[in-house]
Design a protein around this motif. Structure first.
Motif, PDB file in Angstrom:
ATOM      1  N   ILE A   1       0.857  -1.190   0.000  1.00 33.35           N
ATOM      2  CA  ILE A   1       0.000   0.000   0.000  1.00 33.35           C
ATOM      3  C   ILE A   1       0.893   1.240   0.000  1.00 33.35           C
ATOM      4  CG2 ILE A   1      -0.172  -0.085   2.522  1.00 33.35           C
ATOM      5  CD1 ILE A   1      -2.898   1.221   2.276  1.00 33.35           C
ATOM      6  N   GLU A   2       0.498   2.228  -0.764  1.00 36.23           N
ATOM      7  CA  GLU A   2       1.249   3.491  -0.831  1.00 36.23           C
ATOM      8  C   GLU A   2       0.298   4.640  -0.539  1.00 36.23           C
ATOM      9  OE1 GLU A   2       3.909   6.084  -4.012  1.00 36.23           O
ATOM     10  OE2 GLU A   2       3.637   3.932  -4.312  1.00 36.23           O
ATOM     11  N   ILE A   3       0.672   5.478   0.456  1.00 37.85           N
ATOM     12  CA  ILE A   3      -0.170   6.617   0.849  1.00 37.85           C
ATOM     13  C   ILE A   3       0.663   7.887   0.687  1.00 37.85           C
ATOM     14  CG2 ILE A   3      -1.443   7.698   2.740  1.00 37.85           C
ATOM     15  CD1 ILE A   3      -1.904   4.893   3.869  1.00 37.85           C
ATOM     16  N   SER A   4       0.060   8.892   0.045  1.00 41.27           N
ATOM     17  CA  SER A   4       0.787  10.149  -0.150  1.00 41.27           C
ATOM     18  C   SER A   4      -0.134  11.328   0.127  1.00 41.27           C
ATOM     19  CB  SER A   4       1.342  10.236  -1.574  1.00 41.27           C
ATOM     20  OG  SER A   4       0.294  10.271  -2.515  1.00 41.27           O
ATOM     21  N   ILE A   5       0.458  12.409   0.698  1.00 41.65           N
ATOM     22  CA  ILE A   5      -0.261  13.660   0.957  1.00 41.65           C
ATOM     23  C   ILE A   5       0.542  14.775   0.299  1.00 41.65           C
ATOM     24  CG2 ILE A   5      -1.103  15.262   2.701  1.00 41.65           C
ATOM     25  CD1 ILE A   5      -1.262  12.902   4.646  1.00 41.65           C
ATOM     26  N   SER A   6      -0.115  15.506  -0.633  1.00 41.96           N
ATOM     27  CA  SER A   6       0.576  16.572  -1.351  1.00 41.96           C
ATOM     28  C   SER A   6      -0.329  17.793  -1.433  1.00 41.96           C
ATOM     29  CB  SER A   6       0.964  16.101  -2.755  1.00 41.96           C
ATOM     30  OG  SER A   6      -0.181  15.744  -3.495  1.00 41.96           O
ATOM     31  N   LEU A   7       0.264  18.920  -1.874  1.00 40.89           N
ATOM     32  CA  LEU A   7      -0.483  20.171  -2.038  1.00 40.89           C
ATOM     33  C   LEU A   7      -0.394  20.583  -3.495  1.00 40.89           C
ATOM     34  CD1 LEU A   7      -2.059  22.404  -0.556  1.00 40.89           C
ATOM     35  CD2 LEU A   7       0.115  23.620  -0.280  1.00 40.89           C
ATOM     36  N   GLU A   8      -1.559  20.629  -4.185  1.00 48.40           N
ATOM     37  CA  GLU A   8      -1.595  20.970  -5.603  1.00 48.40           C
ATOM     38  C   GLU A   8      -2.736  21.948  -5.848  1.00 48.40           C
ATOM     39  OE1 GLU A   8      -1.935  17.434  -7.915  1.00 48.40           O
ATOM     40  OE2 GLU A   8      -0.293  16.408  -6.881  1.00 48.40           O
ATOM     41  N   ASN A   9      -2.413  23.087  -6.444  1.00 46.22           N
ATOM     42  CA  ASN A   9      -3.428  24.094  -6.794  1.00 46.22           C
ATOM     43  C   ASN A   9      -4.326  24.429  -5.603  1.00 46.22           C
ATOM     44  OD1 ASN A   9      -2.499  24.136  -9.462  1.00 46.22           O
ATOM     45  ND2 ASN A   9      -3.761  22.361  -9.974  1.00 46.22           N
ATOM     46  N   ASN A  10      -3.683  24.632  -4.431  1.00 52.52           N
ATOM     47  CA  ASN A  10      -4.413  24.993  -3.215  1.00 52.52           C
ATOM     48  C   ASN A  10      -5.406  23.909  -2.786  1.00 52.52           C
ATOM     49  OD1 ASN A  10      -4.164  26.999  -1.296  1.00 52.52           O
ATOM     50  ND2 ASN A  10      -6.097  27.968  -1.866  1.00 52.52           N
ATOM     51  N   LEU A  11      -5.088  22.664  -3.130  1.00 48.22           N
ATOM     52  CA  LEU A  11      -5.903  21.517  -2.712  1.00 48.22           C
ATOM     53  C   LEU A  11      -5.007  20.516  -1.991  1.00 48.22           C
ATOM     54  CD1 LEU A  11      -8.052  20.808  -5.901  1.00 48.22           C
ATOM     55  CD2 LEU A  11      -8.900  21.718  -3.744  1.00 48.22           C
ATOM     56  N   ILE A  12      -5.467  20.016  -0.843  1.00 53.42           N
ATOM     57  CA  ILE A  12      -4.769  18.913  -0.178  1.00 53.42           C
ATOM     58  C   ILE A  12      -5.153  17.631  -0.907  1.00 53.42           C
ATOM     59  CG2 ILE A  12      -4.520  17.607   1.953  1.00 53.42           C
ATOM     60  CD1 ILE A  12      -5.274  20.171   3.465  1.00 53.42           C
ATOM     61  N   CYS A  13      -4.165  16.954  -1.492  1.00 55.38           N
ATOM     62  CA  CYS A  13      -4.425  15.763  -2.303  1.00 55.38           C
ATOM     63  C   CYS A  13      -3.955  14.527  -1.531  1.00 55.38           C
ATOM     64  CB  CYS A  13      -3.710  15.838  -3.643  1.00 55.38           C
ATOM     65  SG  CYS A  13      -4.250  17.236  -4.642  1.00 55.38           S
ATOM     66  N   LEU A  14      -4.900  13.675  -1.187  1.00 51.28           N
ATOM     67  CA  LEU A  14      -4.608  12.422  -0.489  1.00 51.28           C
ATOM     68  C   LEU A  14      -4.805  11.267  -1.468  1.00 51.28           C
ATOM     69  CD1 LEU A  14      -4.208  10.550   1.994  1.00 51.28           C
ATOM     70  CD2 LEU A  14      -6.645  10.877   2.511  1.00 51.28           C
ATOM     71  N   ALA A  15      -3.772  10.451  -1.660  1.00 50.78           N
ATOM     72  CA  ALA A  15      -3.856   9.300  -2.575  1.00 50.78           C
ATOM     73  C   ALA A  15      -3.524   8.025  -1.809  1.00 50.78           C
ATOM     74  CB  ALA A  15      -2.901   9.475  -3.746  1.00 50.78           C
ATOM     75  N   ILE A  16      -4.381   7.018  -1.956  1.00 54.73           N
ATOM     76  CA  ILE A  16      -4.177   5.713  -1.307  1.00 54.73           C
ATOM     77  C   ILE A  16      -4.214   4.653  -2.406  1.00 54.73           C
ATOM     78  CG2 ILE A  16      -5.016   4.115   0.443  1.00 54.73           C
ATOM     79  CD1 ILE A  16      -6.525   6.591   1.652  1.00 54.73           C
ATOM     80  N   ILE A  17      -3.104   3.974  -2.641  1.00 53.93           N
ATOM     81  CA  ILE A  17      -2.968   3.031  -3.758  1.00 53.93           C
ATOM     82  C   ILE A  17      -2.619   1.654  -3.208  1.00 53.93           C
ATOM     83  CG2 ILE A  17      -1.759   2.530  -5.914  1.00 53.93           C
ATOM     84  CD1 ILE A  17      -0.973   5.526  -5.987  1.00 53.93           C
ATOM     85  N   ASP A  18      -3.359   0.618  -3.684  1.00 53.35           N
ATOM     86  CA  ASP A  18      -3.006  -0.758  -3.295  1.00 53.35           C
ATOM     87  C   ASP A  18      -2.888  -1.632  -4.533  1.00 53.35           C
ATOM     88  OD1 ASP A  18      -5.479  -2.586  -3.758  1.00 53.35           O
ATOM     89  OD2 ASP A  18      -6.348  -0.841  -2.752  1.00 53.35           O
ATOM     90  N   ASP A  19      -2.221  -2.767  -4.383  1.00 54.60           N
ATOM     91  CA  ASP A  19      -2.039  -3.704  -5.499  1.00 54.60           C
ATOM     92  C   ASP A  19      -2.933  -4.919  -5.361  1.00 54.60           C
ATOM     93  OD1 ASP A  19      -0.892  -4.933  -3.348  1.00 54.60           O
ATOM     94  OD2 ASP A  19       1.009  -5.427  -4.331  1.00 54.60           O
ATOM     95  N   GLY A  20      -4.127  -4.704  -4.790  1.00 52.86           N
ATOM     96  CA  GLY A  20      -5.035  -5.816  -4.521  1.00 52.86           C
ATOM     97  C   GLY A  20      -5.862  -6.241  -5.721  1.00 52.86           C
ATOM     98  N   SER A  21      -6.948  -6.958  -5.435  1.00 52.06           N
ATOM     99  CA  SER A  21      -7.769  -7.577  -6.492  1.00 52.06           C
ATOM    100  C   SER A  21      -8.669  -6.587  -7.204  1.00 52.06           C
ATOM    101  CB  SER A  21      -8.624  -8.698  -5.890  1.00 52.06           C
ATOM    102  OG  SER A  21      -9.385  -8.210  -4.808  1.00 52.06           O
ATOM    103  N   GLY A  22      -8.889  -5.397  -6.626  1.00 54.60           N
ATOM    104  CA  GLY A  22      -9.715  -4.393  -7.299  1.00 54.60           C
ATOM    105  C   GLY A  22     -11.189  -4.762  -7.299  1.00 54.60           C
ATOM    106  N   PHE A  23     -12.018  -3.905  -7.904  1.00 53.57           N
ATOM    107  CA  PHE A  23     -13.454  -4.172  -8.007  1.00 53.57           C
ATOM    108  C   PHE A  23     -14.030  -3.349  -9.150  1.00 53.57           C
ATOM    109  CE2 PHE A  23     -13.020  -0.544  -5.222  1.00 53.57           C
ATOM    110  CZ  PHE A  23     -14.072   0.300  -5.554  1.00 53.57           C
TER     111      PHE A  23
END
Length: 665
Positions: free
Chosen positions: A598-620
């Motif tokens: 799992i990869e979690i990242s917090i960044s600031l883009e265009n005055n927006l707090i961007c939270l991304a949570i990525i996993d390599d699981g089975s998906g849906f």
């Protein structure tokens, strides 16, 4: 000409323009002065415009128009699709006649491959035409059912429907098309009687067919087709000389080889084999006829006649003792019949091959013959039972409908009362549920605040302890070590006035080193006394959550964040919801995703707090609704802080959750 403008529906000005355009295109598609390709193009354009208009009546008309072109072009797949659309539209508009035509057309497109489905749709068309008293159409439907039943060897069912199809034509004006239909039905009855080995009755029907053909303005070669059938029945009776005479007469018809080369090749094959069966024949003549039949059918790419010629040649060469040739033609017939799904010749070729091959190979063909024969027998039984099943189901349905009609009045009254009661009950329950939900949300928000405040309190204590420790170490370094070193430097400075170049250089060296140490200690003291980056407490909380959860779930993880966000300026409500979204996502990954990383990242883009949570699981599949409340809660949390959330996933490709929250600094 189809008139669309007469259809009654409310039209805006743009709709009227569109209807006029469709009408013109439909008219062009019916213009016999234009080429088939141009007419088809106009019909397709009209159909496309009708779809954009969104009027069911016009859609029905343009679909009916374009499907006729498909059947003329032999595009059965497009014809099938068009008829399925027409069934839906006709049922919606309660257009029984179009519905009957659509069922008939769909059955026709299915008849070569899906006979069960074709039978069902022909039956539906028959019921509709019968109810509408459309006698001609009813006859066509019954004839088509009879033809399917003959193919499935339901001879009695085929005979019954063919006779009924003839009867409904009594009193109908005998146009050329009606006479052609009667010829088809007499011919079918002749084939049914022949299959039942009732040869005299078969001949009677075929002679009736000839009489009908003679009454036609243009018999489409129906008369010579009937003569061919009569000759075939004669052959079945063992009257090979009579059969040969008829085949010879047909083969000598003027221009037959040019007008209908496929039928001509079939006649040559029948003539050759019947001549051989007479027992008095010239070998060269028979083989020449066979070769001509095979060559013609091959040159015009007619695999059906070619298959008949091949199996007859195999039987002929077996009969005269030339086993090698017989085996070669039998194998060709076997392969052709298998490709064409010609069950009769397929079985005949396997039987021949089992007789022509010895040992295991012969046994293999015999076993295959038995297996296929048994399989076809089961299919035939199903076909024979089909009429009875459909009639039984129809009668049962009619009885049920009658009973339902009697009960409908009582049900309507009872339903109204129950409906009113249900509405009141629903409103009461819905209101109570709404109140419970509001209370639950309030409790949850309070719990979230308490939890976060507790975490912040714990973090504040840790930070306070760290700050005290740093101050203590700073004082020790500054007041102790640094003071002592400063005294040493002063002593060395005073000694520096002693004479001697070597002594001066040595003292200068020590003084320089002590100055370096002094600067290093000042630097360390300053850094230790400096407070943490503002807002680092929230990131520490998030990091601790991720590490704790990943250890518990057995996940590899990676956490990236930016220092550009001043978390002290962000409300506790936003931070709580960010915390909960990460927590909920990790729980979902553990429960459902079967992920390893799992990869979690917090960044600031265009005055927006961007939270991304990525996993390599089975998906849906994101297009399907999910029954769980986890995703709904995440949506609710993001909505609560005026943010947005996007789930990107496909089965087998992992999942990415992207959250964007407004940032005010």
């Amino acid at each position: 000409m189809v008139l669309i403008s007469s259809l009654g529906f409310s039209q805006s000005l743009s709709d009227k323009v569109l209807v006029d355009s469709i009408q013109k295109l439909v008219n062009y598609s019916s213009d016999s002065n234009l080429s088939e390709a141009k007419r088809f193009g106009y019909a397709e354009k009209a159909n496309v415009l009708a779809k954009s208009l969104g009027n069911d009546s016009i859609n029905l008309l343009t679909n009916s128009n374009v499907k006729d072109f498909y059947v003329r072009q032999g595009d059965l797949e497009a014809y099938k699709v068009a008829n399925r659309k027409l069934i839906v539209l006709a049922e919606k508009l309660e257009d029984s006649l179009t519905l009957g035509h659509a069922h008939y057309g769909l059955a026709y497109s299915l008849s070569t491959q899906y006979q069960d489905s074709a039978y069902s749709h022909f039956s539906k068309a028959v019921k509709i035409f019968d109810k509408l008293n459309e006698r001609t159409l009813l006859s066509y439907g019954l004839g088509s059912l009879a033809s399917l039943q003959l193919d499935g060897k339901d001879y009695f069912g085929a005979e019954e429907n063919a006779v009924r199809a003839l009867k409904v034509l009594d009193g109908v004006d005998e146009t050329n098309d009606i006479l052609d239909q009667k010829w088809i039905l007499y011919n079918l009855l002749g084939n049914v009687a022949n299959s039942l080995k009732n040869y005299d009755k078969s001949l009677e029907y075929h002679y009736e067919a000839i009489d009908v053909a003679k009454a036609m303005d243009d018999d489409f070669n129906n008369e010579i087709y009937s003569l061919n059938n009569i000759a075939y029945v004669k052959g079945e009776q063992g009257l090979y000389d009579e059969a040969v005479k008829i085949y010879k007469d047909i083969s000598q018809r003027k221009n037959l080889s040019i007008e209908d080369p496929s039928f001509y090749a079939l006649i040559l094959e029948n003539l050759a084999y019947s001549t051989y069966l007479t027992g008095t024949y010239d070998k060269n003549t028979v083989e020449h006829l066979f070769e001509r039949s095979y060559t013609i059918s091959d040159s015009i790419d007619d695999p059906i006649t070619k298959t008949y010629a091949t199996i007859s040649m195999a039987k002929y060469y077996k009969g005269i003792g030339e086993s090698a040739k017989a085996k070669s033609f039998a194998i060709d017939a076997y392969n052709l019949a298998k490709r064409l799904n010609s069950n009769e010749i397929y079985l005949e070729s396997m039987k021949l091959l089992s007789e022509l091959n010895e040992g295991e190979k012969g046994k293999m063909y015999l076993n295959e013959y038995i297996r296929v024969s048994d399989s076809l027998l089961n299919v035939e039984r199903n076909v024979r039972n089909k009429s009875a099943r459909i009639e039984l189901e129809t009668d049962k349905l009619a009885a049920e409908n009658k009973q339902i009609s009697k009960e409908n009045l009582y049900l309507v009254i009872l339903s109204i009362g129950l409906l009113l009661t249900a509405i009141l009950t629903y409103l009461f329950i819905a209101q109570r549920a709404k109140n419970r939900k509001l209370k639950l949300i309030q409790v949850q928000q309070k719990a979230n605040e308490d939890i976060y405040n507790l975490m912040l309190g714990q973090q504040d204590k840790v930070d306070e302890a760290r700050a005290k420790e740093k101050t203590r170490v700073s004082k020790e370094l500054h007041d102790g070590v640094l003071g002592g070193l400063f005294g040493v430097r002063l002593s060395l400075d005073s000694i520096n006035f002693q004479e001697g170049k070597e002594a001066m250089m040595t003292r200068a060296k020590y003084i320089s080193q002590l100055q370096t140490i002094e600067q290093d200690i000042r630097k360390i003291s300053h850094e230790l006394n400096t407070d943490f980056v503002s807002g680092s407490g929230f990131i520490d909380i998030i990091r601790e959550l991720i590490e704790t959860q990943c250890d518990a779930y057995g996940l590899e993880h990676k956490f990236n964040y930016t220092d550009d966000i001043n978390w002290d300026l962000i409300s506790n409500k936003t931070k709580i919801n960010c915390f909960r979204i990460i927590q909920e996502s990790m729980q979902n990954i553990y429960k459902h995703a079967n992920a390893k990383h799992i990869e979690i990242s917090i960044s600031l883009e265009n005055n927006l707090i961007c939270l991304a949570i990525i996993d390599d699981g089975s998906g849906f599949d994101t297009s399907k609704s999910r029954k769980g409340i986890g995703l709904k809660n995440m949506h609710s949390r993001v909505d609560d802080i005026q943010g947005s959330i996007l789930f990107t996933s496909k089965p087998g490709t992992g999942t990415t959750v992207n959250v964007k929250i407004p940032y005010t600094n």
